[in-house]
Design an enzyme around this catalytic site. Structure first.
Site, PDB file in Angstrom:
ATOM      1  CG  ASN A   1       3.603 -11.283   6.250  1.00 16.89           C
ATOM      2  OD1 ASN A   1       4.393 -10.513   5.740  1.00 16.89           O
ATOM      3  ND2 ASN A   1       3.061 -11.072   7.441  1.00 16.89           N
TER       4      ASN A   1
ATOM      5  CG  HIS B   1      -6.119  -3.681   2.455  1.00 16.35           C
ATOM      6  ND1 HIS B   1      -6.286  -2.669   1.539  1.00 16.35           N
ATOM      7  CD2 HIS B   1      -4.778  -3.884   2.521  1.00 16.35           C
ATOM      8  CE1 HIS B   1      -5.117  -2.286   1.077  1.00 16.35           C
ATOM      9  NE2 HIS B   1      -4.166  -3.007   1.658  1.00 16.35           N
ATOM     10  CD  GLU B   2      -3.296  -6.149   5.175  1.00  9.11           C
ATOM     11  OE1 GLU B   2      -2.431  -6.549   4.370  1.00  9.11           O
ATOM     12  OE2 GLU B   2      -3.453  -4.934   5.433  1.00  9.11           O
TER      13      GLU B   2
ATOM     14  CG  HIS C   1      -2.578  -6.965  -0.239  1.00 10.79           C
ATOM     15  ND1 HIS C   1      -2.318  -6.234  -1.375  1.00 10.79           N
ATOM     16  CD2 HIS C   1      -2.468  -6.081   0.793  1.00 10.79           C
ATOM     17  CE1 HIS C   1      -2.082  -4.970  -1.047  1.00 10.79           C
ATOM     18  NE2 HIS C   1      -2.172  -4.845   0.264  1.00 10.79           N
TER      19      HIS C   1
HETATM   20  N1  B3K Z   1       1.480  -3.894   2.588  1.00 10.07           N
HETATM   21  C1  B3K Z   1       1.478  -3.436   3.946  1.00 10.07           C
HETATM   22  C2  B3K Z   1       2.265  -2.215   4.133  1.00 10.07           C
HETATM   23  C3  B3K Z   1       3.635  -2.416   4.615  1.00 10.07           C
HETATM   24  C4  B3K Z   1       4.347  -1.120   4.808  1.00 10.07           C
HETATM   25  C5  B3K Z   1       5.554  -1.224   5.588  1.00 10.07           C
HETATM   26  N2  B3K Z   1       6.392  -0.121   5.648  1.00 10.07           N
HETATM   27  C6  B3K Z   1       0.111  -3.198   4.462  1.00 10.07           C
HETATM   28  C7  B3K Z   1      -0.966  -3.114   3.462  1.00 10.07           C
HETATM   29  O1  B3K Z   1      -1.077  -2.184   2.709  1.00 10.07           O
HETATM   30  O2  B3K Z   1      -1.736  -4.036   3.373  1.00 10.07           O
HETATM   31 ZN    ZN Z   2      -2.198  -3.051   1.263  1.00 11.61          ZN
END
Ligand code: B3K
Ligand code: ZN
Length: 912
Positions: free
Chosen positions: A263, A295-296, A299
């Protein structure tokens, strides 16, 4: 009947939602959400209905430009309006019950706090909205709650206002300056410990980095916060990408369906990927935290700034971000090390990633859920957060990196951001950006064949043929690729599979193990790499390359560094594998050769066991294999971490993929026999290895000491497999005196797996009683730390002799099905990683699995669907396993009221 959604049916949304203001009046049983959207009809599209999604929420009222209206229909999970204006303000008020939400999608309660999870389609469980990633808007969020219970009220972006209200309530207002799809929305409300630091971005801006955790856990967040800062610096240095916010928050939560969620500015994490200290977390936990934090964080650019047009494009952000986190971890591991140790550390990371791919993705690509990294259809998108989209997706990005080189790849990334920053785009858009660089590098060529990696499923096989002409001193390599239809492809008669563009990295050695330099000046689709290697670009079904000045019939070193996600088929003579095992300058290929040698032997013995109907008395292990292990046990040039991979046997899962039909019990036994033989033949060397790898001083999760602990625990494991008395005492001592969790768990795990039933004498008791006592001690010592209790359940799940034991553990007061980490620790671990007990020939564990899928499905469909994938490969098993698995699947399929998620998995398993 579930409906199938197709990629080809994509239609843009007919309205812009420029702004959205959300007001939350937070209450555990009745939260009121008021959602005001600024809506503009897209002038270039025909006038059509305004459709908002909503699921499991109560609609209270709708108004347009401040006027309440009843001019709408609420149909199933859609709120449909037919606005006559082209521009207006739409307000929808609804309520939901967070405490009753066990799905952990949308708004829910965990402990004493509120959390959200919106990806992929959870926002519709919070408010009525066009819940799709290509609708991007500017979010304003007001959170209102009891101040004493929820002193922290967090959402995306910047905090712009706080205010105390009547009745002990307060409110906070947040504004996210970046347009985003609703799947990136988040809110958190509760009381927390905070660890924070102010850091400086490359351009000199101050940014506040914060990690929130439950009260009392703040002393376990140091590693996470440091990892976050390292990720920030790394993205600046390697990808030229700077944090675009003034504040970046990470919040740990105990109840979470997966690892973490990116998020915007407010990452929410499974506590397992945040909390760590040496006492309670293993080396693998520390590595996992660094990689998931990275990783996050990554993103933020690959996923948030540039997002997906639709969910079929999921790998656009996931494959790319996994590639980035893999490179981040590799760079972190290699940092500050001399060249040889740095290469070992990188290789260990690569082996780890490839093993994960082979363990989870290869089986997926061969089963009923097989799909291209960009799927063409789905019933439930929640089922497509798969190893294929993530891990194979990362391999597809890595191949582009290999083809373009680091510089070219980074130029392609810059081009991608230049073209698409702030947009919701497709995988094709990404490849177009990369292709613009590839075409400059290779005039007249393009990536059109490469794109088949996005549209086709299955693991290709590359067959290698080598022809050596002694008189001409020429060696011709012929590569032939094949990839039969898999999964849903089989249902499409008109579907013709096309060849892939495969970067195939090779080298050649003499029979004494010296590298042979290779010349490529006269060759097409070939270029040299480090260590006398060559990268061949296979782009058609069959291609040949002839190398000259090859003084002898060479030993081939194939698919170095796993340059493509394929199987290699080449009839290696055992002596050639032995040369590679001892001498290949490419450490990945050297490891691969040792694995191949061991795999062949284990599979040979498996067949012998089947033929002899379980009689193992006459079985002996090939001395060639034992010799290779001897060589690697004594090669002190090698780093401990790399050596521990070199000396480990391939896992049962990886081996099972190569056995047709699958015979889990015979395979388990064969692997045990090989392991015990390696242990007993080299018993003294293992003991010596164990004793020399002791780490002292303050705990650090750096690759050198991690490697030493890993090799030490591997040695202990081999020794305990033969119930060595001295080793049993050493294991007990290691447990008692351990200064960190890796050592403590390493000792306990080896004892539990190999000695938990041993009636042999230990002091004035039995080994069995001693191990049971340690197991008890472990629980008592850590019962207040849920992450360690998970480890305790997982250890018993994987070592339990039968399913009855698991049923008993489910009665333990600490077992809760509703908490995904706990369910995964006991149920998933038993069904996925306890071959012997799960594949009991009476089928009792399969029946248990069916029962638990049904129970879990009633609480949490997403987690249940993941669990139901345990049976994916049932058709490839031998009898009686196959029929018993089918029965268990049918039992689940027949259950009334099964979720859409689990229905998709079991119905595909039964029908494809
Ligand atoms: N983007 C989220 C994954 C969410 C999946 C929910 N069903 C985690 C990740 O790949 O960073
Ligand atoms: Zn991811």
């Amino acid at each position: 009947m579930s409906t199938t959604i197709y990629r080809k049916d994509y239609q843009p949304y007919p309205y812009h939602i420029e702004k959205v203001s959300l007001h939350f009046s937070l209450d555990v049983t009745r939260t009121v959400v008021t959602n005001t959207m600024t809506v503009t009809r897209k002038a270039d599209m025909p006038r059509s209905a305004l459709i908002l999604n909503g699921e499991d929420i109560q609609l209270e009222s709708v108004s347009i430009d401040g006027q309440t209206t009843t001019d709408y229909t609420l149909q199933g999970e859609q709120l449909i309006l037919h606005p006559t204006q082209d521009h207006f303000e739409l307000t929808v008020t609804s309520t939901c019950n967070p405490s009753a939400n066990s799905t952990l999608m949308g708004l829910y309660v965990s402990g004493n706090s509120f959390f959200t999870q919106c990806e992929a389609e959870g926002f519709r469980r919070i408010t009525f909205y066009p819940d799709r990633p290509d609708v991007m808007s500017e979010f304003f969020v007001t959170l209102e709650a009891d101040k004493a219970k929820y002193p922290y009220l967090l959402s995306n972006g910047n905090l712009i206002h706080t205010q105390d209200l009547d009745n002990g309530r307060h409110q906070c207002q947040w504004h996210d300056p970046f347009l985003k799809p609703c799947y990136l929305f988040a809110l958190v409300a509760g009381d927390f410990d905070i660890r924070e630091k102010t850091s400086k971005t490359r351009s000199g801006r101050d940014v506040l980095l914060q990690v929130y955790s439950d009260k009392g856990n703040g002393d376990q967040t140091l590693w996470a916060l440091d990892s976050l800062e390292r990720a920030m610096f790394w993205d600046e240095q390697r990808f030229n990408l700077e944090l675009d916010l003034d504040r970046f928050m990470v919040v740990a939560v105990r109840d979470f369906n997966m690892g973490a969620m990116e998020n915007k500015g407010l990452n929410i994490f499974n506590a397992a990927y945040v909390l760590a200290d040496p006492e309670t977390a293993t080396d693998a936990n520390f590595e996992g935290i660094e990689s998931v934090i990275g990783h996050e964080y990554f993103h933020n650019w690959t996923g948030n700034r540039v997002t997906c047009r639709d969910w079929f494009q999921l790998s656009l952000k996931e494959g790319l971000t996994v590639f980035r986190d893999q490179e981040f971890s590799a760079d972190m591991m290699a940092r500050n090390l001399p060249p040889q140790a740095a290469l070992s550390a990188r290789t260990v990371k690569r082996i780890d990633d490839v093993t994960r791919l082979r363990t989870a993705q290869f089986p997926e690509d061969a089963g009923p859920m097989a799909h291209p990294i960009r799927p063409d259809s789905y019933q439930e998108i929640g089922n497509f957060y798969t190893a294929t989209v993530y891990e194979k997706g990362a391999e597809v990005i890595r191949m582009q990196h290999t083809l373009l080189g680091e510089q070219g790849f980074q130029a392609g990334m810059q081009e991608y951001f230049h073209r698409h920053d702030g947009q919701a785009v497709t995988c094709d858009d990404f490849v177009n950006a990369m292709e613009s660089v590839y075409c400059r590098q290779h005039p007249g060529k393009d990536l059109s064949v490469f794109r088949h990696w996005y549209s086709q499923a299955g693991t290709p096989t590359v067959q290698v043929q080598m022809d050596y002409d002694e008189t001409k001193q020429a060696c011709t390599i012929t590569l032939t690729q094949s990839c039969p239809k898999v999964g849903v492809e089989k249902l499409r008669q008109d579907f013709d599979k096309k060849p892939y563009h495969i970067p195939f990295h090779i080298g050649m050695l003499t029979h004494t193990g010296l590298p042979i330099p290779l010349k490529v000046e006269h060759l097409d689709n070939a270029r040299t790499t480090e260590n006398h290697g060559v990268l061949l670009e296979l782009q058609t079904q069959t291609q040949s390359w002839t190398f000259t000045h090859i003084p002898e019939r060479p030993v081939l070193s194939l698919l170095r560094d796993f340059s493509a996600p394929v199987y290699v088929s080449y009839p290696y003579p055992a002596e050639e594998l032995a040369v590679l095992c001892a001498h290949d300058v490419n450490p990945f290929a050297r490891w691969e050769a040792a694995q191949e040698l061991a795999s062949r032997e284990i599979l040979r013995i498996t067949q012998q066991i089947i033929k002899q109907q379980g009689n193992i008395s006459s079985i002996t292990v090939d001395t060639a294999l034992l010799k290779v292990w001897l060589h690697n046990l004594t090669d002190m040039q090698l780093d401990a971490g790399y050596r521990s991979w070199l000396l480990a046997l391939p896992t049962e899962k990886v081996l099972l993929e190569r056995l047709s039909p699958m015979q889990p019990q015979a395979l388990y036994l064969a692997r045990r026999i090989v392991k015990e033989s390696i242990a007993s033949t080299h018993r003294d060397l293992w003991m010596q290895t164990y004793r020399t790898q002791h780490t002292t001083g303050e705990y650090r999760p750096d690759p050198i000491s991690v490697g030493q602990r890993s090799l030490k625990n591997l040695a202990l494991n081999y020794l305990l497999s033969i119930q060595d008395n001295e080793a049993i005492s050493l294991a007990k001592m290691q447990y008692d005196s351990a200064a960190n969790m890796t050592d403590r768990l390493g000792a306990l795990s080896a004892l539990m797996h190999y000695n938990a039933t041993s009636e042999a004498i230990y002091g004035n008791t039995t080994v069995k009683a001693m191990v049971a006592q340690l197991n008890q001690d472990f629980y008592q010592h850590f019962e207040n730390n849920p992450l360690v209790v998970d480890k305790w359940f997982a250890l018993q799940a994987t070592s339990a002799p039968n399913v009855a034991h698991i049923r008993e553990l489910m009665q333990h007061p600490a077992f809760v099905l509703r908490n995904p980490n706990r369910a995964r620790a006991l149920l998933f671990q038993f069904c996925m990683n306890n071959t012997r007990a799960f594949h009991d020939e009476d089928g009792s564990a399969y029946a248990f699995w069916a029962e638990q899928v049904i129970a879990l499905d009633a609480l949490n469909p997403e987690v249940a669907a993941r669990f139901s994938r345990v049976m994916d490969s049932w058709q490839r098993y031998a009898e009686p396993f196959k029929t018993l698995m089918q029965k268990a699947l049918q039992k689940v399929a027949e259950h009334q009221g099964l979720s859409k998620n689990t229905t998709e998995i079991v119905s595909k398993a039964l029908s494809i």
